[in-house]
Design an enzyme around this catalytic site. Structure first.
Site, mmCIF file in Angstrom:
data_model
loop_
_atom_site.group_PDB
_atom_site.id
_atom_site.type_symbol
_atom_site.label_atom_id
_atom_site.label_comp_id
_atom_site.label_asym_id
_atom_site.label_seq_id
_atom_site.Cartn_x
_atom_site.Cartn_y
_atom_site.Cartn_z
ATOM 1 N N ASP A 169 0.772 -1.298 0.080
ATOM 2 C CA ASP A 169 0.215 0.014 0.155
ATOM 3 C C ASP A 169 0.837 1.297 -0.079
ATOM 4 O O ASP A 169 2.240 1.028 0.326
ATOM 5 C CB ASP A 169 -0.811 0.025 1.179
ATOM 6 C CG ASP A 169 -2.248 0.797 0.965
ATOM 7 O OD1 ASP A 169 -2.221 1.826 -0.063
ATOM 8 O OD2 ASP A 169 -3.153 0.683 1.877
ATOM 9 N N GLU B 256 -18.222 9.699 4.205
ATOM 10 C CA GLU B 256 -17.698 8.360 4.670
ATOM 11 C C GLU B 256 -16.700 8.152 3.387
ATOM 12 O O GLU B 256 -17.102 8.191 2.189
ATOM 13 C CB GLU B 256 -18.682 7.280 4.564
ATOM 14 C CG GLU B 256 -19.945 7.282 3.486
ATOM 15 C CD GLU B 256 -20.573 5.947 3.560
ATOM 16 O OE1 GLU B 256 -20.802 5.165 4.427
ATOM 17 O OE2 GLU B 256 -21.382 5.855 2.600
#
Length: 727
Positions: free
Chosen positions: A274, A477
């Site tokens: 990542d 969100e």
């Protein structure tokens, strides 16, 4: 003539000198072995590897590299996105967000969607390369799907996942991989990536530092289940996560990357970090003293591509300090090179089956129709008082469309999205479907913060019906940094939608007694109870993609019967759940939560009804190598055709931390009005294995099992017990 004299004296070198003579006479360059598609893959990779200098090898381990011009190794950026369509790369078909695709419970549709995505990806790549553009987001290595478990509704990135269930996640993730990577025996259409490995689902605010503590039973049965399935399905890449698992950083830990992924599961693809995960290890986790030690540990653990600059900057230092060998670097680079070869980077264009794809393959009519069908099947009907839906077109002369999300592009596109010139907002879709003979009006109604001042109420009072589009958007969100209006680093602090939306709906209800349809956009569970008293029908639309408006209209006016099912439990309150940073599965998801809920996992209403009956029950006993087979007879007893998602749950014999029940098979079946259909379900007994903590291995518990068949996890239409015998 010098060559001719040599040929007579050194006849053993004849083939080589003939080649040299050919080069001298005709100016041709010999074809390197790594460009010879007739050779096997390993030989080609090794030939290229041994022509690279150590500096070049290190450079190629970075996600953003300039290739090796002297050998024709292309400039390439490994970072590309395709969560629900080719993302961040201009014109592309935008399909429903991943959580919406999960709600379809349709893995064949998911595979078709992924196939369309990779078609568009190849076309965009071809067009870019033709113009010598080797840029980010125009490549073929896609960092999708996200198969982390949506274990807690507070996690903002849960919208990117396939929900809370390991089996459903594995089915949908496997379909995505197979669709994206294609069916060629020699070439990948595109490369898929299973992320984030592993035990990674919030909190977003401290995702770069948290340490997920789980025992091996939860790890194996819940958090790794889908990853294992995708590795078995041939996923080309796995992304290691930011966090630690039981003290080991995911991108340098031997337990995950070596012991489980490589040694046990036999994964042969490449591992990518990542972005910035290696920096986290020494700067934030502080488990290693400096970048050089991290670089060495990552290479030895099995990292092949670094989404940062750490390996490119610090791996040579590690080599000089003898923390790593050149052989270690070779082993790290080989899987990444293999992926490039499988994508056809080193072959002539006419040998790769996807090089003819062009602009006609991007956001075309077929893909737009597929996106519309996907959005139709994703939407979940949660309430339908007095069967007010579907709306008869000849009944309502005037329609009022209201709400802050009714014309919102964000509410359609979600995160990690592309852009499309063919977008249908909810306002546009309903207006077009209603037709020019119906009066349709639109008003934003309210914003996300003002709970006092509202618009459109007077017009709604004068209309026959109101459709209010409320809920969340990806700025409320989502991922840390992207959801810039979220209260908690992208995560949610409660189940509520904005208070102003609820106040607006209350004001709308107070103003008149005419029908109100509430359409909720969100990527997760929300508090429907606060809306329920004020709406006659409620549809959860998720973030339905570019064709969301047309798809909603198709559902509202009955062109299709709603068939989406909830891939997550809708709890009543976060207070019903363990602490957010607690990764134990106990008390979470329908598998282990015994309390009352708003809506159970798998729930969704239809415009029609179905009767279930056994056509073939499971057998009485099975051995561990057998398959439990059963056939359910469906009869449509309603007033229109529709699709039913038949779900099979297993209840286990007594044992260590057995789930309350567990989805182990499902099938979507369309049944015409007054029609009947048989649905066959098969569950391998091997899929019923559980992890024995004491023995440290999988085992099948002998005893009595029960299969429960229904339309959701709390629905028991049919049940039948069977016995699994000891080996």
């Amino acid at each position: 003539m010098r060559y001719t004299r040599l040929f007579f004296f050194r006849t053993s070198l004849l083939p080589a000198f003939l080649l040299l003579a050919s080069v001298h006479m005709f100016g041709q360059t010999p074809t390197p072995a790594f460009r010879d598609s007739r050779k096997d893959l390993n030989s080609r990779v090794n030939d290229l590897l041994h022509q690279l200098t150590v500096e070049e090898k290190i450079h190629l381990l970075g996600y953003n590299n300039q290739g090796v011009p002297r050998l024709g190794v292309p400039v390439y950026n490994w970072w590309n996105e395709a969560l629900h369509g080719v993302a961040r790369a201009g014109e592309a078909t935008v399909f429903p967000q991943a959580i919406g695709m999960a709600a379809s419970f349709n893995d064949s549709l998911q595979r078709a969607m992924a196939d369309a995505i990779s078609t568009e990806a190849r076309a965009k790549y071809n067009l870019a390369v033709q113009q010598d553009r080797h840029i980010q987001y125009m490549g073929l290595t896609f960092w999708s799907p996200n198969i982390n478990l949506f274990r807690d509704p507070r996690w903002g990135r849960g919208q990117e996942t396939y929900g809370e269930d390991p089996y459903l996640t594995a089915r949908m993730g496997t379909a995505f991989v197979r669709g994206l990577q294609g069916s060629s025996s020699q070439y990948l259409k595109a490369s898929a990536c299973a992320k984030h490995f592993a035990v990674h689902s919030g909190p977003e605010a401290n995702r770069h530092t948290f340490n997920a503590r789980v025992d091996e039973k939860d790890l194996r049965e819940t958090y790794l289940y889908a990853f294992h399935a995708l590795v078995d399905a041939g996923v080309e890449s796995v992304m290691c996560a930011y966090n630690r698992v039981n003290d080991e950083p995911c991108c340098t830990g031997n337990t995950l990357l070596q012991k489980i992924l490589r040694d046990e599961w036999k994964f042969k693809g490449h591992v990518v970090t990542d972005c910035g995960a290696l920096d986290d290890i020494y700067l934030r986790h502080k488990t290693m003293p400096d970048a050089a030690h991290v670089a060495a540990a990552a290479v030895k653990a099995g990292v092949n591509i670094d989404c940062s600059g750490l390996l490119q900057k610090d791996l040579e230092k590690a080599l000089q300090q003898k923390l790593v060998t050149e052989s270690d670097i070779d082993n790290a680079l080989i899987p990444a090179l293999r992926t490039q070869f499988k994508l056809g980077f080193y072959d002539a264009p006419n040998q790769v089956p996807y090089t003819s794809l062009g602009s006609e393959s991007i956001s075309n009519a077929a893909h737009t129709a597929l996106a519309r069908r996907a959005a139709q099947q994703s939407m979940v009907l949660l309430k339908n008082d007095k069967n007010i839906l579907p709306l008869p077109k000849n009944k309502y002369n005037s329609i009022m469309i209201l709400g802050p999300n009714a014309a919102s592009l964000d509410a359609l596109l979600a995160n990690y999205h592309g852009v499309s010139g063919d977008v249908s907002t909810f306002v546009e879709g309903i207006t077009q479907a209603a037709g020019p003979a119906v009066t349709v009006q639109y008003d934003m109604g309210c914003n996300d913060v003002d709970s006092v001042h509202f618009g459109g109420l007077w017009h709604a009072e004068g209309s026959d019906i109101s459709i209010a589009v409320l809920g969340l958007t990806p700025v409320l969100e989502g991922e840390e940094g992207d959801a810039f209006l979220a209260a908690n680093g992208g995560d949610r602090v409660d189940l509520s939608i904005p208070a102003s939306h609820i106040a607006f709906l209350k004001a709308l209800r107070k103003r008149h007694k005419k029908p109100i349809i509430a359409v909720v956009t969100a990527g997760s569970a929300v508090d429907i109870a606060t809306l329920e008293p004020y709406a006659d029908a409620i549809i959860l639309a998720w973030y339905p993609g570019a064709q969301g408006g047309h798809a909603l209209a198709d559902v509202l006016f009955g062109k299709v019967s709603p068939s989406g099912r909830l891939p997550v439990t809708f709890y009543k309150s976060f207070k019903d759940l363990p602490a957010y940073d607690d990764y134990n599965v106990k008390g979470r998801t329908y598998r282990y939560f015994a309390g009352k809920v708003q809506y159970p996992f798998g729930y969704g209403l239809s415009y029609t009804s179905f009767d279930y009956s056994w056509k073939q029950k499971p057998a009485a006993t099975y051995q561990s190598k057998d398959t439990v087979a059963m056939t359910v007879h469906l009869k449509n007893t309603g007033k229109q055709g529709g699709a039913e998602v038949v779900q099979a749950y297993i209840q286990y014999p007594a044992g260590d931390r057995m789930p309350l029940k567990e989805l182990k098979q499902f099938s979507r079946a369309y049944v015409a009005q007054n029609g009947e259909n048989d649905v066959t379900l098969k569950i391998p007994v091997a899929d019923l294995q559980k992890w024995n903590l004491k023995k440290g291995e999988w085992e099948i518990t002998p005893g009595t099992y029960t299969v429960v068949i229904g339309g959701h996890s709390a629905d028991e239409r049919l049940r039948q017990s069977f016995t699994v015998k000891k080996k």
